[in-house]
Design a protein around this motif. Structure first.
Motif, short mmCIF file in Angstrom:
data_model
loop_
_atom_site.label_atom_id
_atom_site.label_comp_id
_atom_site.label_asym_id
_atom_site.label_seq_id
_atom_site.Cartn_x
_atom_site.Cartn_y
_atom_site.Cartn_z
N VAL A 1 0.85 -1.20 0.00
CA VAL A 1 0.00 0.00 0.00
C VAL A 1 0.88 1.24 0.00
O VAL A 1 2.03 1.20 0.47
N ASP A 2 0.31 2.34 -0.53
CA ASP A 2 1.13 3.57 -0.59
C ASP A 2 0.78 4.56 0.52
O ASP A 2 1.35 5.63 0.60
N GLY A 3 -0.22 4.19 1.36
CA GLY A 3 -0.60 5.09 2.44
C GLY A 3 -1.44 6.26 1.96
O GLY A 3 -1.87 7.09 2.75
N CYS A 4 -1.67 6.35 0.66
CA CYS A 4 -2.49 7.44 0.11
C CYS A 4 -3.76 6.90 -0.52
O CYS A 4 -4.39 7.56 -1.36
N GLY A 5 -4.12 5.68 -0.18
CA GLY A 5 -5.41 5.15 -0.64
C GLY A 5 -5.34 4.10 -1.74
O GLY A 5 -6.38 3.66 -2.23
N ILE A 6 -4.12 3.70 -2.14
CA ILE A 6 -4.04 2.68 -3.19
C ILE A 6 -3.39 1.40 -2.65
O ILE A 6 -2.39 1.43 -1.93
N PHE A 7 -4.02 0.27 -3.03
CA PHE A 7 -3.58 -1.08 -2.65
C PHE A 7 -3.05 -1.72 -3.93
O PHE A 7 -3.79 -1.83 -4.92
N TYR A 8 -1.79 -2.12 -3.91
CA TYR A 8 -1.18 -2.72 -5.11
C TYR A 8 -1.08 -4.23 -4.93
O TYR A 8 -0.35 -4.70 -4.05
N LYS A 9 -1.82 -4.97 -5.74
CA LYS A 9 -1.79 -6.43 -5.65
C LYS A 9 -0.93 -6.98 -6.80
O LYS A 9 -1.25 -6.72 -7.97
N PRO A 10 0.15 -7.71 -6.48
CA PRO A 10 1.01 -8.21 -7.57
C PRO A 10 0.25 -9.19 -8.45
O PRO A 10 -0.55 -9.99 -7.95
N LEU A 11 0.50 -9.13 -9.75
CA LEU A 11 -0.13 -10.11 -10.64
C LEU A 11 0.49 -11.47 -10.35
O LEU A 11 1.70 -11.65 -10.44
N GLN A 12 -0.39 -12.42 -9.96
CA GLN A 12 0.10 -13.76 -9.64
C GLN A 12 0.35 -14.54 -10.92
O GLN A 12 -0.23 -14.23 -11.96
N GLY A 13 1.19 -15.57 -10.82
CA GLY A 13 1.53 -16.39 -11.99
C GLY A 13 0.38 -17.29 -12.38
O GLY A 13 -0.74 -17.15 -11.91
N ASP A 14 0.67 -18.25 -13.24
CA ASP A 14 -0.31 -19.24 -13.73
C ASP A 14 -1.53 -18.58 -14.38
O ASP A 14 -2.62 -19.15 -14.34
N GLY A 15 -1.36 -17.36 -14.87
CA GLY A 15 -2.49 -16.71 -15.53
C GLY A 15 -3.48 -16.09 -14.57
O GLY A 15 -4.43 -15.43 -14.99
N ARG A 16 -3.28 -16.29 -13.25
CA ARG A 16 -4.26 -15.78 -12.28
C ARG A 16 -4.29 -14.25 -12.27
O ARG A 16 -5.36 -13.64 -12.21
N GLY A 17 -3.09 -13.66 -12.34
CA GLY A 17 -3.02 -12.19 -12.35
C GLY A 17 -3.68 -11.62 -13.59
O GLY A 17 -4.48 -10.67 -13.51
N LEU B 1 0.32 -1.22 -12.75
CA LEU B 1 1.54 -0.42 -12.64
C LEU B 1 2.69 -1.37 -12.34
O LEU B 1 2.53 -2.28 -11.51
N VAL B 2 3.83 -1.17 -13.01
CA VAL B 2 5.00 -2.00 -12.73
C VAL B 2 5.72 -1.41 -11.52
O VAL B 2 6.09 -0.23 -11.52
N ASP C 1 8.98 -9.49 -3.00
CA ASP C 1 9.89 -10.62 -2.75
C ASP C 1 11.27 -10.37 -3.37
O ASP C 1 12.06 -11.29 -3.53
N ALA C 2 11.52 -9.12 -3.75
CA ALA C 2 12.81 -8.69 -4.30
C ALA C 2 13.13 -9.38 -5.62
O ALA C 2 14.30 -9.51 -6.00
N SER C 3 12.09 -9.86 -6.32
CA SER C 3 12.33 -10.53 -7.60
C SER C 3 12.43 -9.53 -8.75
O SER C 3 12.61 -9.92 -9.90
N GLY C 4 12.28 -8.23 -8.44
CA GLY C 4 12.42 -7.21 -9.48
C GLY C 4 11.10 -6.59 -9.86
O GLY C 4 10.10 -6.78 -9.18
N PRO C 5 11.10 -5.83 -10.98
CA PRO C 5 9.87 -5.15 -11.38
C PRO C 5 8.78 -6.15 -11.76
O PRO C 5 9.08 -7.19 -12.37
N ARG C 6 7.55 -5.83 -11.37
CA ARG C 6 6.43 -6.75 -11.64
C ARG C 6 5.16 -5.93 -11.77
O ARG C 6 4.94 -4.98 -10.99
#
Ligand SMILES: Nc1ncnc2c1ncn2[C@@H]1O[C@H](COP(=O)(O)OP(=O)(O)OP(=O)(O)O)[C@@H](O)[C@H]1O
Ligand SMILES: O=P(O)(O)O[C@@H]1[C@H](O)[C@H](O)[C@@H](OP(=O)(O)O)[C@H](OP(=O)(O)O)[C@H]1O
Length: 286
Positions: free
Chosen positions: A23-39, A70-71, A76-81
């Motif tokens: 979260v950015d503390g300004c009202g936005i929740f960022y959910k990472p796109l999950q693998g297996d097509g779920r994201g 948004l990238v 998990d420190a795997s880089g941009p996602r």
């Protein structure tokens, strides 16, 4: 500055080097796109939902606002996602009580891979999903002493919940006394949170009315998220009539939404009816 959400009761978490939401503390929740097509499936659902002319505005308000993707650096420190940018449903709340209820007697979509089906059906049978049409995925309740401490059962404990545990948690969720094996939940806040013109039951009934006719989407493994703050509920409970507890009733988790193809979503609808009955019982027999 992005950080893991302070109050998350279920799902993948951005802790111990894991991939999870920020979260950015300004009202936005960022959910990472999950693998297996779920994201990708979840992005496709949000895009379709918010552009569909047949979905009424009062139904859209049950969903987190969607602001595209948004990238961002993954937790998990795997880089941009790519991340889904959603409204933070807890924005503005300091000490929220919340419960995540996964709706539907079956959580697996048709034609899913065999190993996924096996994983889901075991969980559905071992939890209350098959018996009740819904299960508790996670819960936290603000300490009734009014501090910022929370009662938050472990994931393992929640997974073992049987029907009576679910009944008790739904009562405890709207109680002013602390959870204890020696004391019944007092349900002192039931009428303020579950009852009333904009309480949980009234809102779930609006959702139910839509599910009785919508045949656009089938929601497998999605959750109803209930959020409120005790201070507001206590104030509402103390009024003669009409003051709102401000409870938020939202839907989350759309990685397994399928096209409805003209058929109503009786799996989700059945779970919703069962949840409504459970909550009505709390209200009518506190
Ligand atoms: N828009 C949001 N704003 C605030 N909190 C949210 C939001 N969406 C989800 N959450 C929190 O994150 C939790 C998990 O959300 P979600 O089910 O979307 O994630 P997930 O990792 O896909 O879960 P699962 O592993 O159950 O599929 C919810 O129980 C809630 O606590
Ligand atoms: O509710 P629980 O018991 O905590 O278990 C999780 C829950 O069933 C999620 O729905 C599931 O994600 P999907 O629905 O996206 O499969 C996740 O699977 P995963 O860890 O394999 O992603 C599970 O760990």
């Amino acid at each position: 500055m992005l950080k893991p959400p302070e109050h998350q009761v279920a799902g993948h978490r951005a802790q111990d080097g894991q991939l999870g939401p920020l979260v950015d503390g300004c009202g936005i929740f960022y959910k990472p796109l999950q693998g297996d097509g779920r994201g990708d499936a979840e992005v496709a659902f949000y895009t379709s939902l918010f552009s569909h002319p047949a979905v009424p505005p009062h139904i859209l308000s049950f969903f987190p606002g969607f602001h595209g993707t948004l990238v961002l650096p993954a937790s998990d420190a795997s880089g941009p996602r790519p991340h889904l940018a959603l409204d933070d449903l807890l924005a503005g709340l300091r000490s929220p009580s919340l419960v995540d209820l996964k709706i539907g007697g079956r959580t697996w979509p048709p034609d899913c891979p065999e190993d996924y089906f096996q994983k889901c059906i075991v969980k559905d049978r071992e939890s209350t999903s098959v018996a009740l049409g819904f299960r508790v995925s996670g819960v936290q309740i603000q300490d009734p002493a009014g501090t910022d401490a929370f009662w938050r059962p472990s994931r393992a404990a929640v997974r073992r919940y049987m029907v009576e545990d679910v009944r008790r948690v739904l009562r405890q969720f709207v109680s002013a006394n602390p959870p204890s094996p020696d004391q019944k939940p007092d349900c002192a806040l039931a009428s303020a949170v579950y009852g009333g013109t904009d309480g949980v039951l009234a809102q779930l009934m609006k959702l139910k009315a839509w599910f009785e006719e919508q045949a656009l989407f089938h929601f497998y493994s999605a959750s109803v998220l209930l959020v409120y703050e005790k201070d507001a509920a206590v104030a509402a409970a103390g009024q003669q009539a009409g003051k709102s507890s401000g409870v938020r009733v939202k839907l989350v988790d759309f990685a397994h939404v399928m096209e409805g193809q003209g058929v109503i979503d009786h799996n989700f609808l059945g779970g919703l009816c069962s949840l409504i009955k459970f909550m009505s019982d709390v209200l009518n027999d506190p």
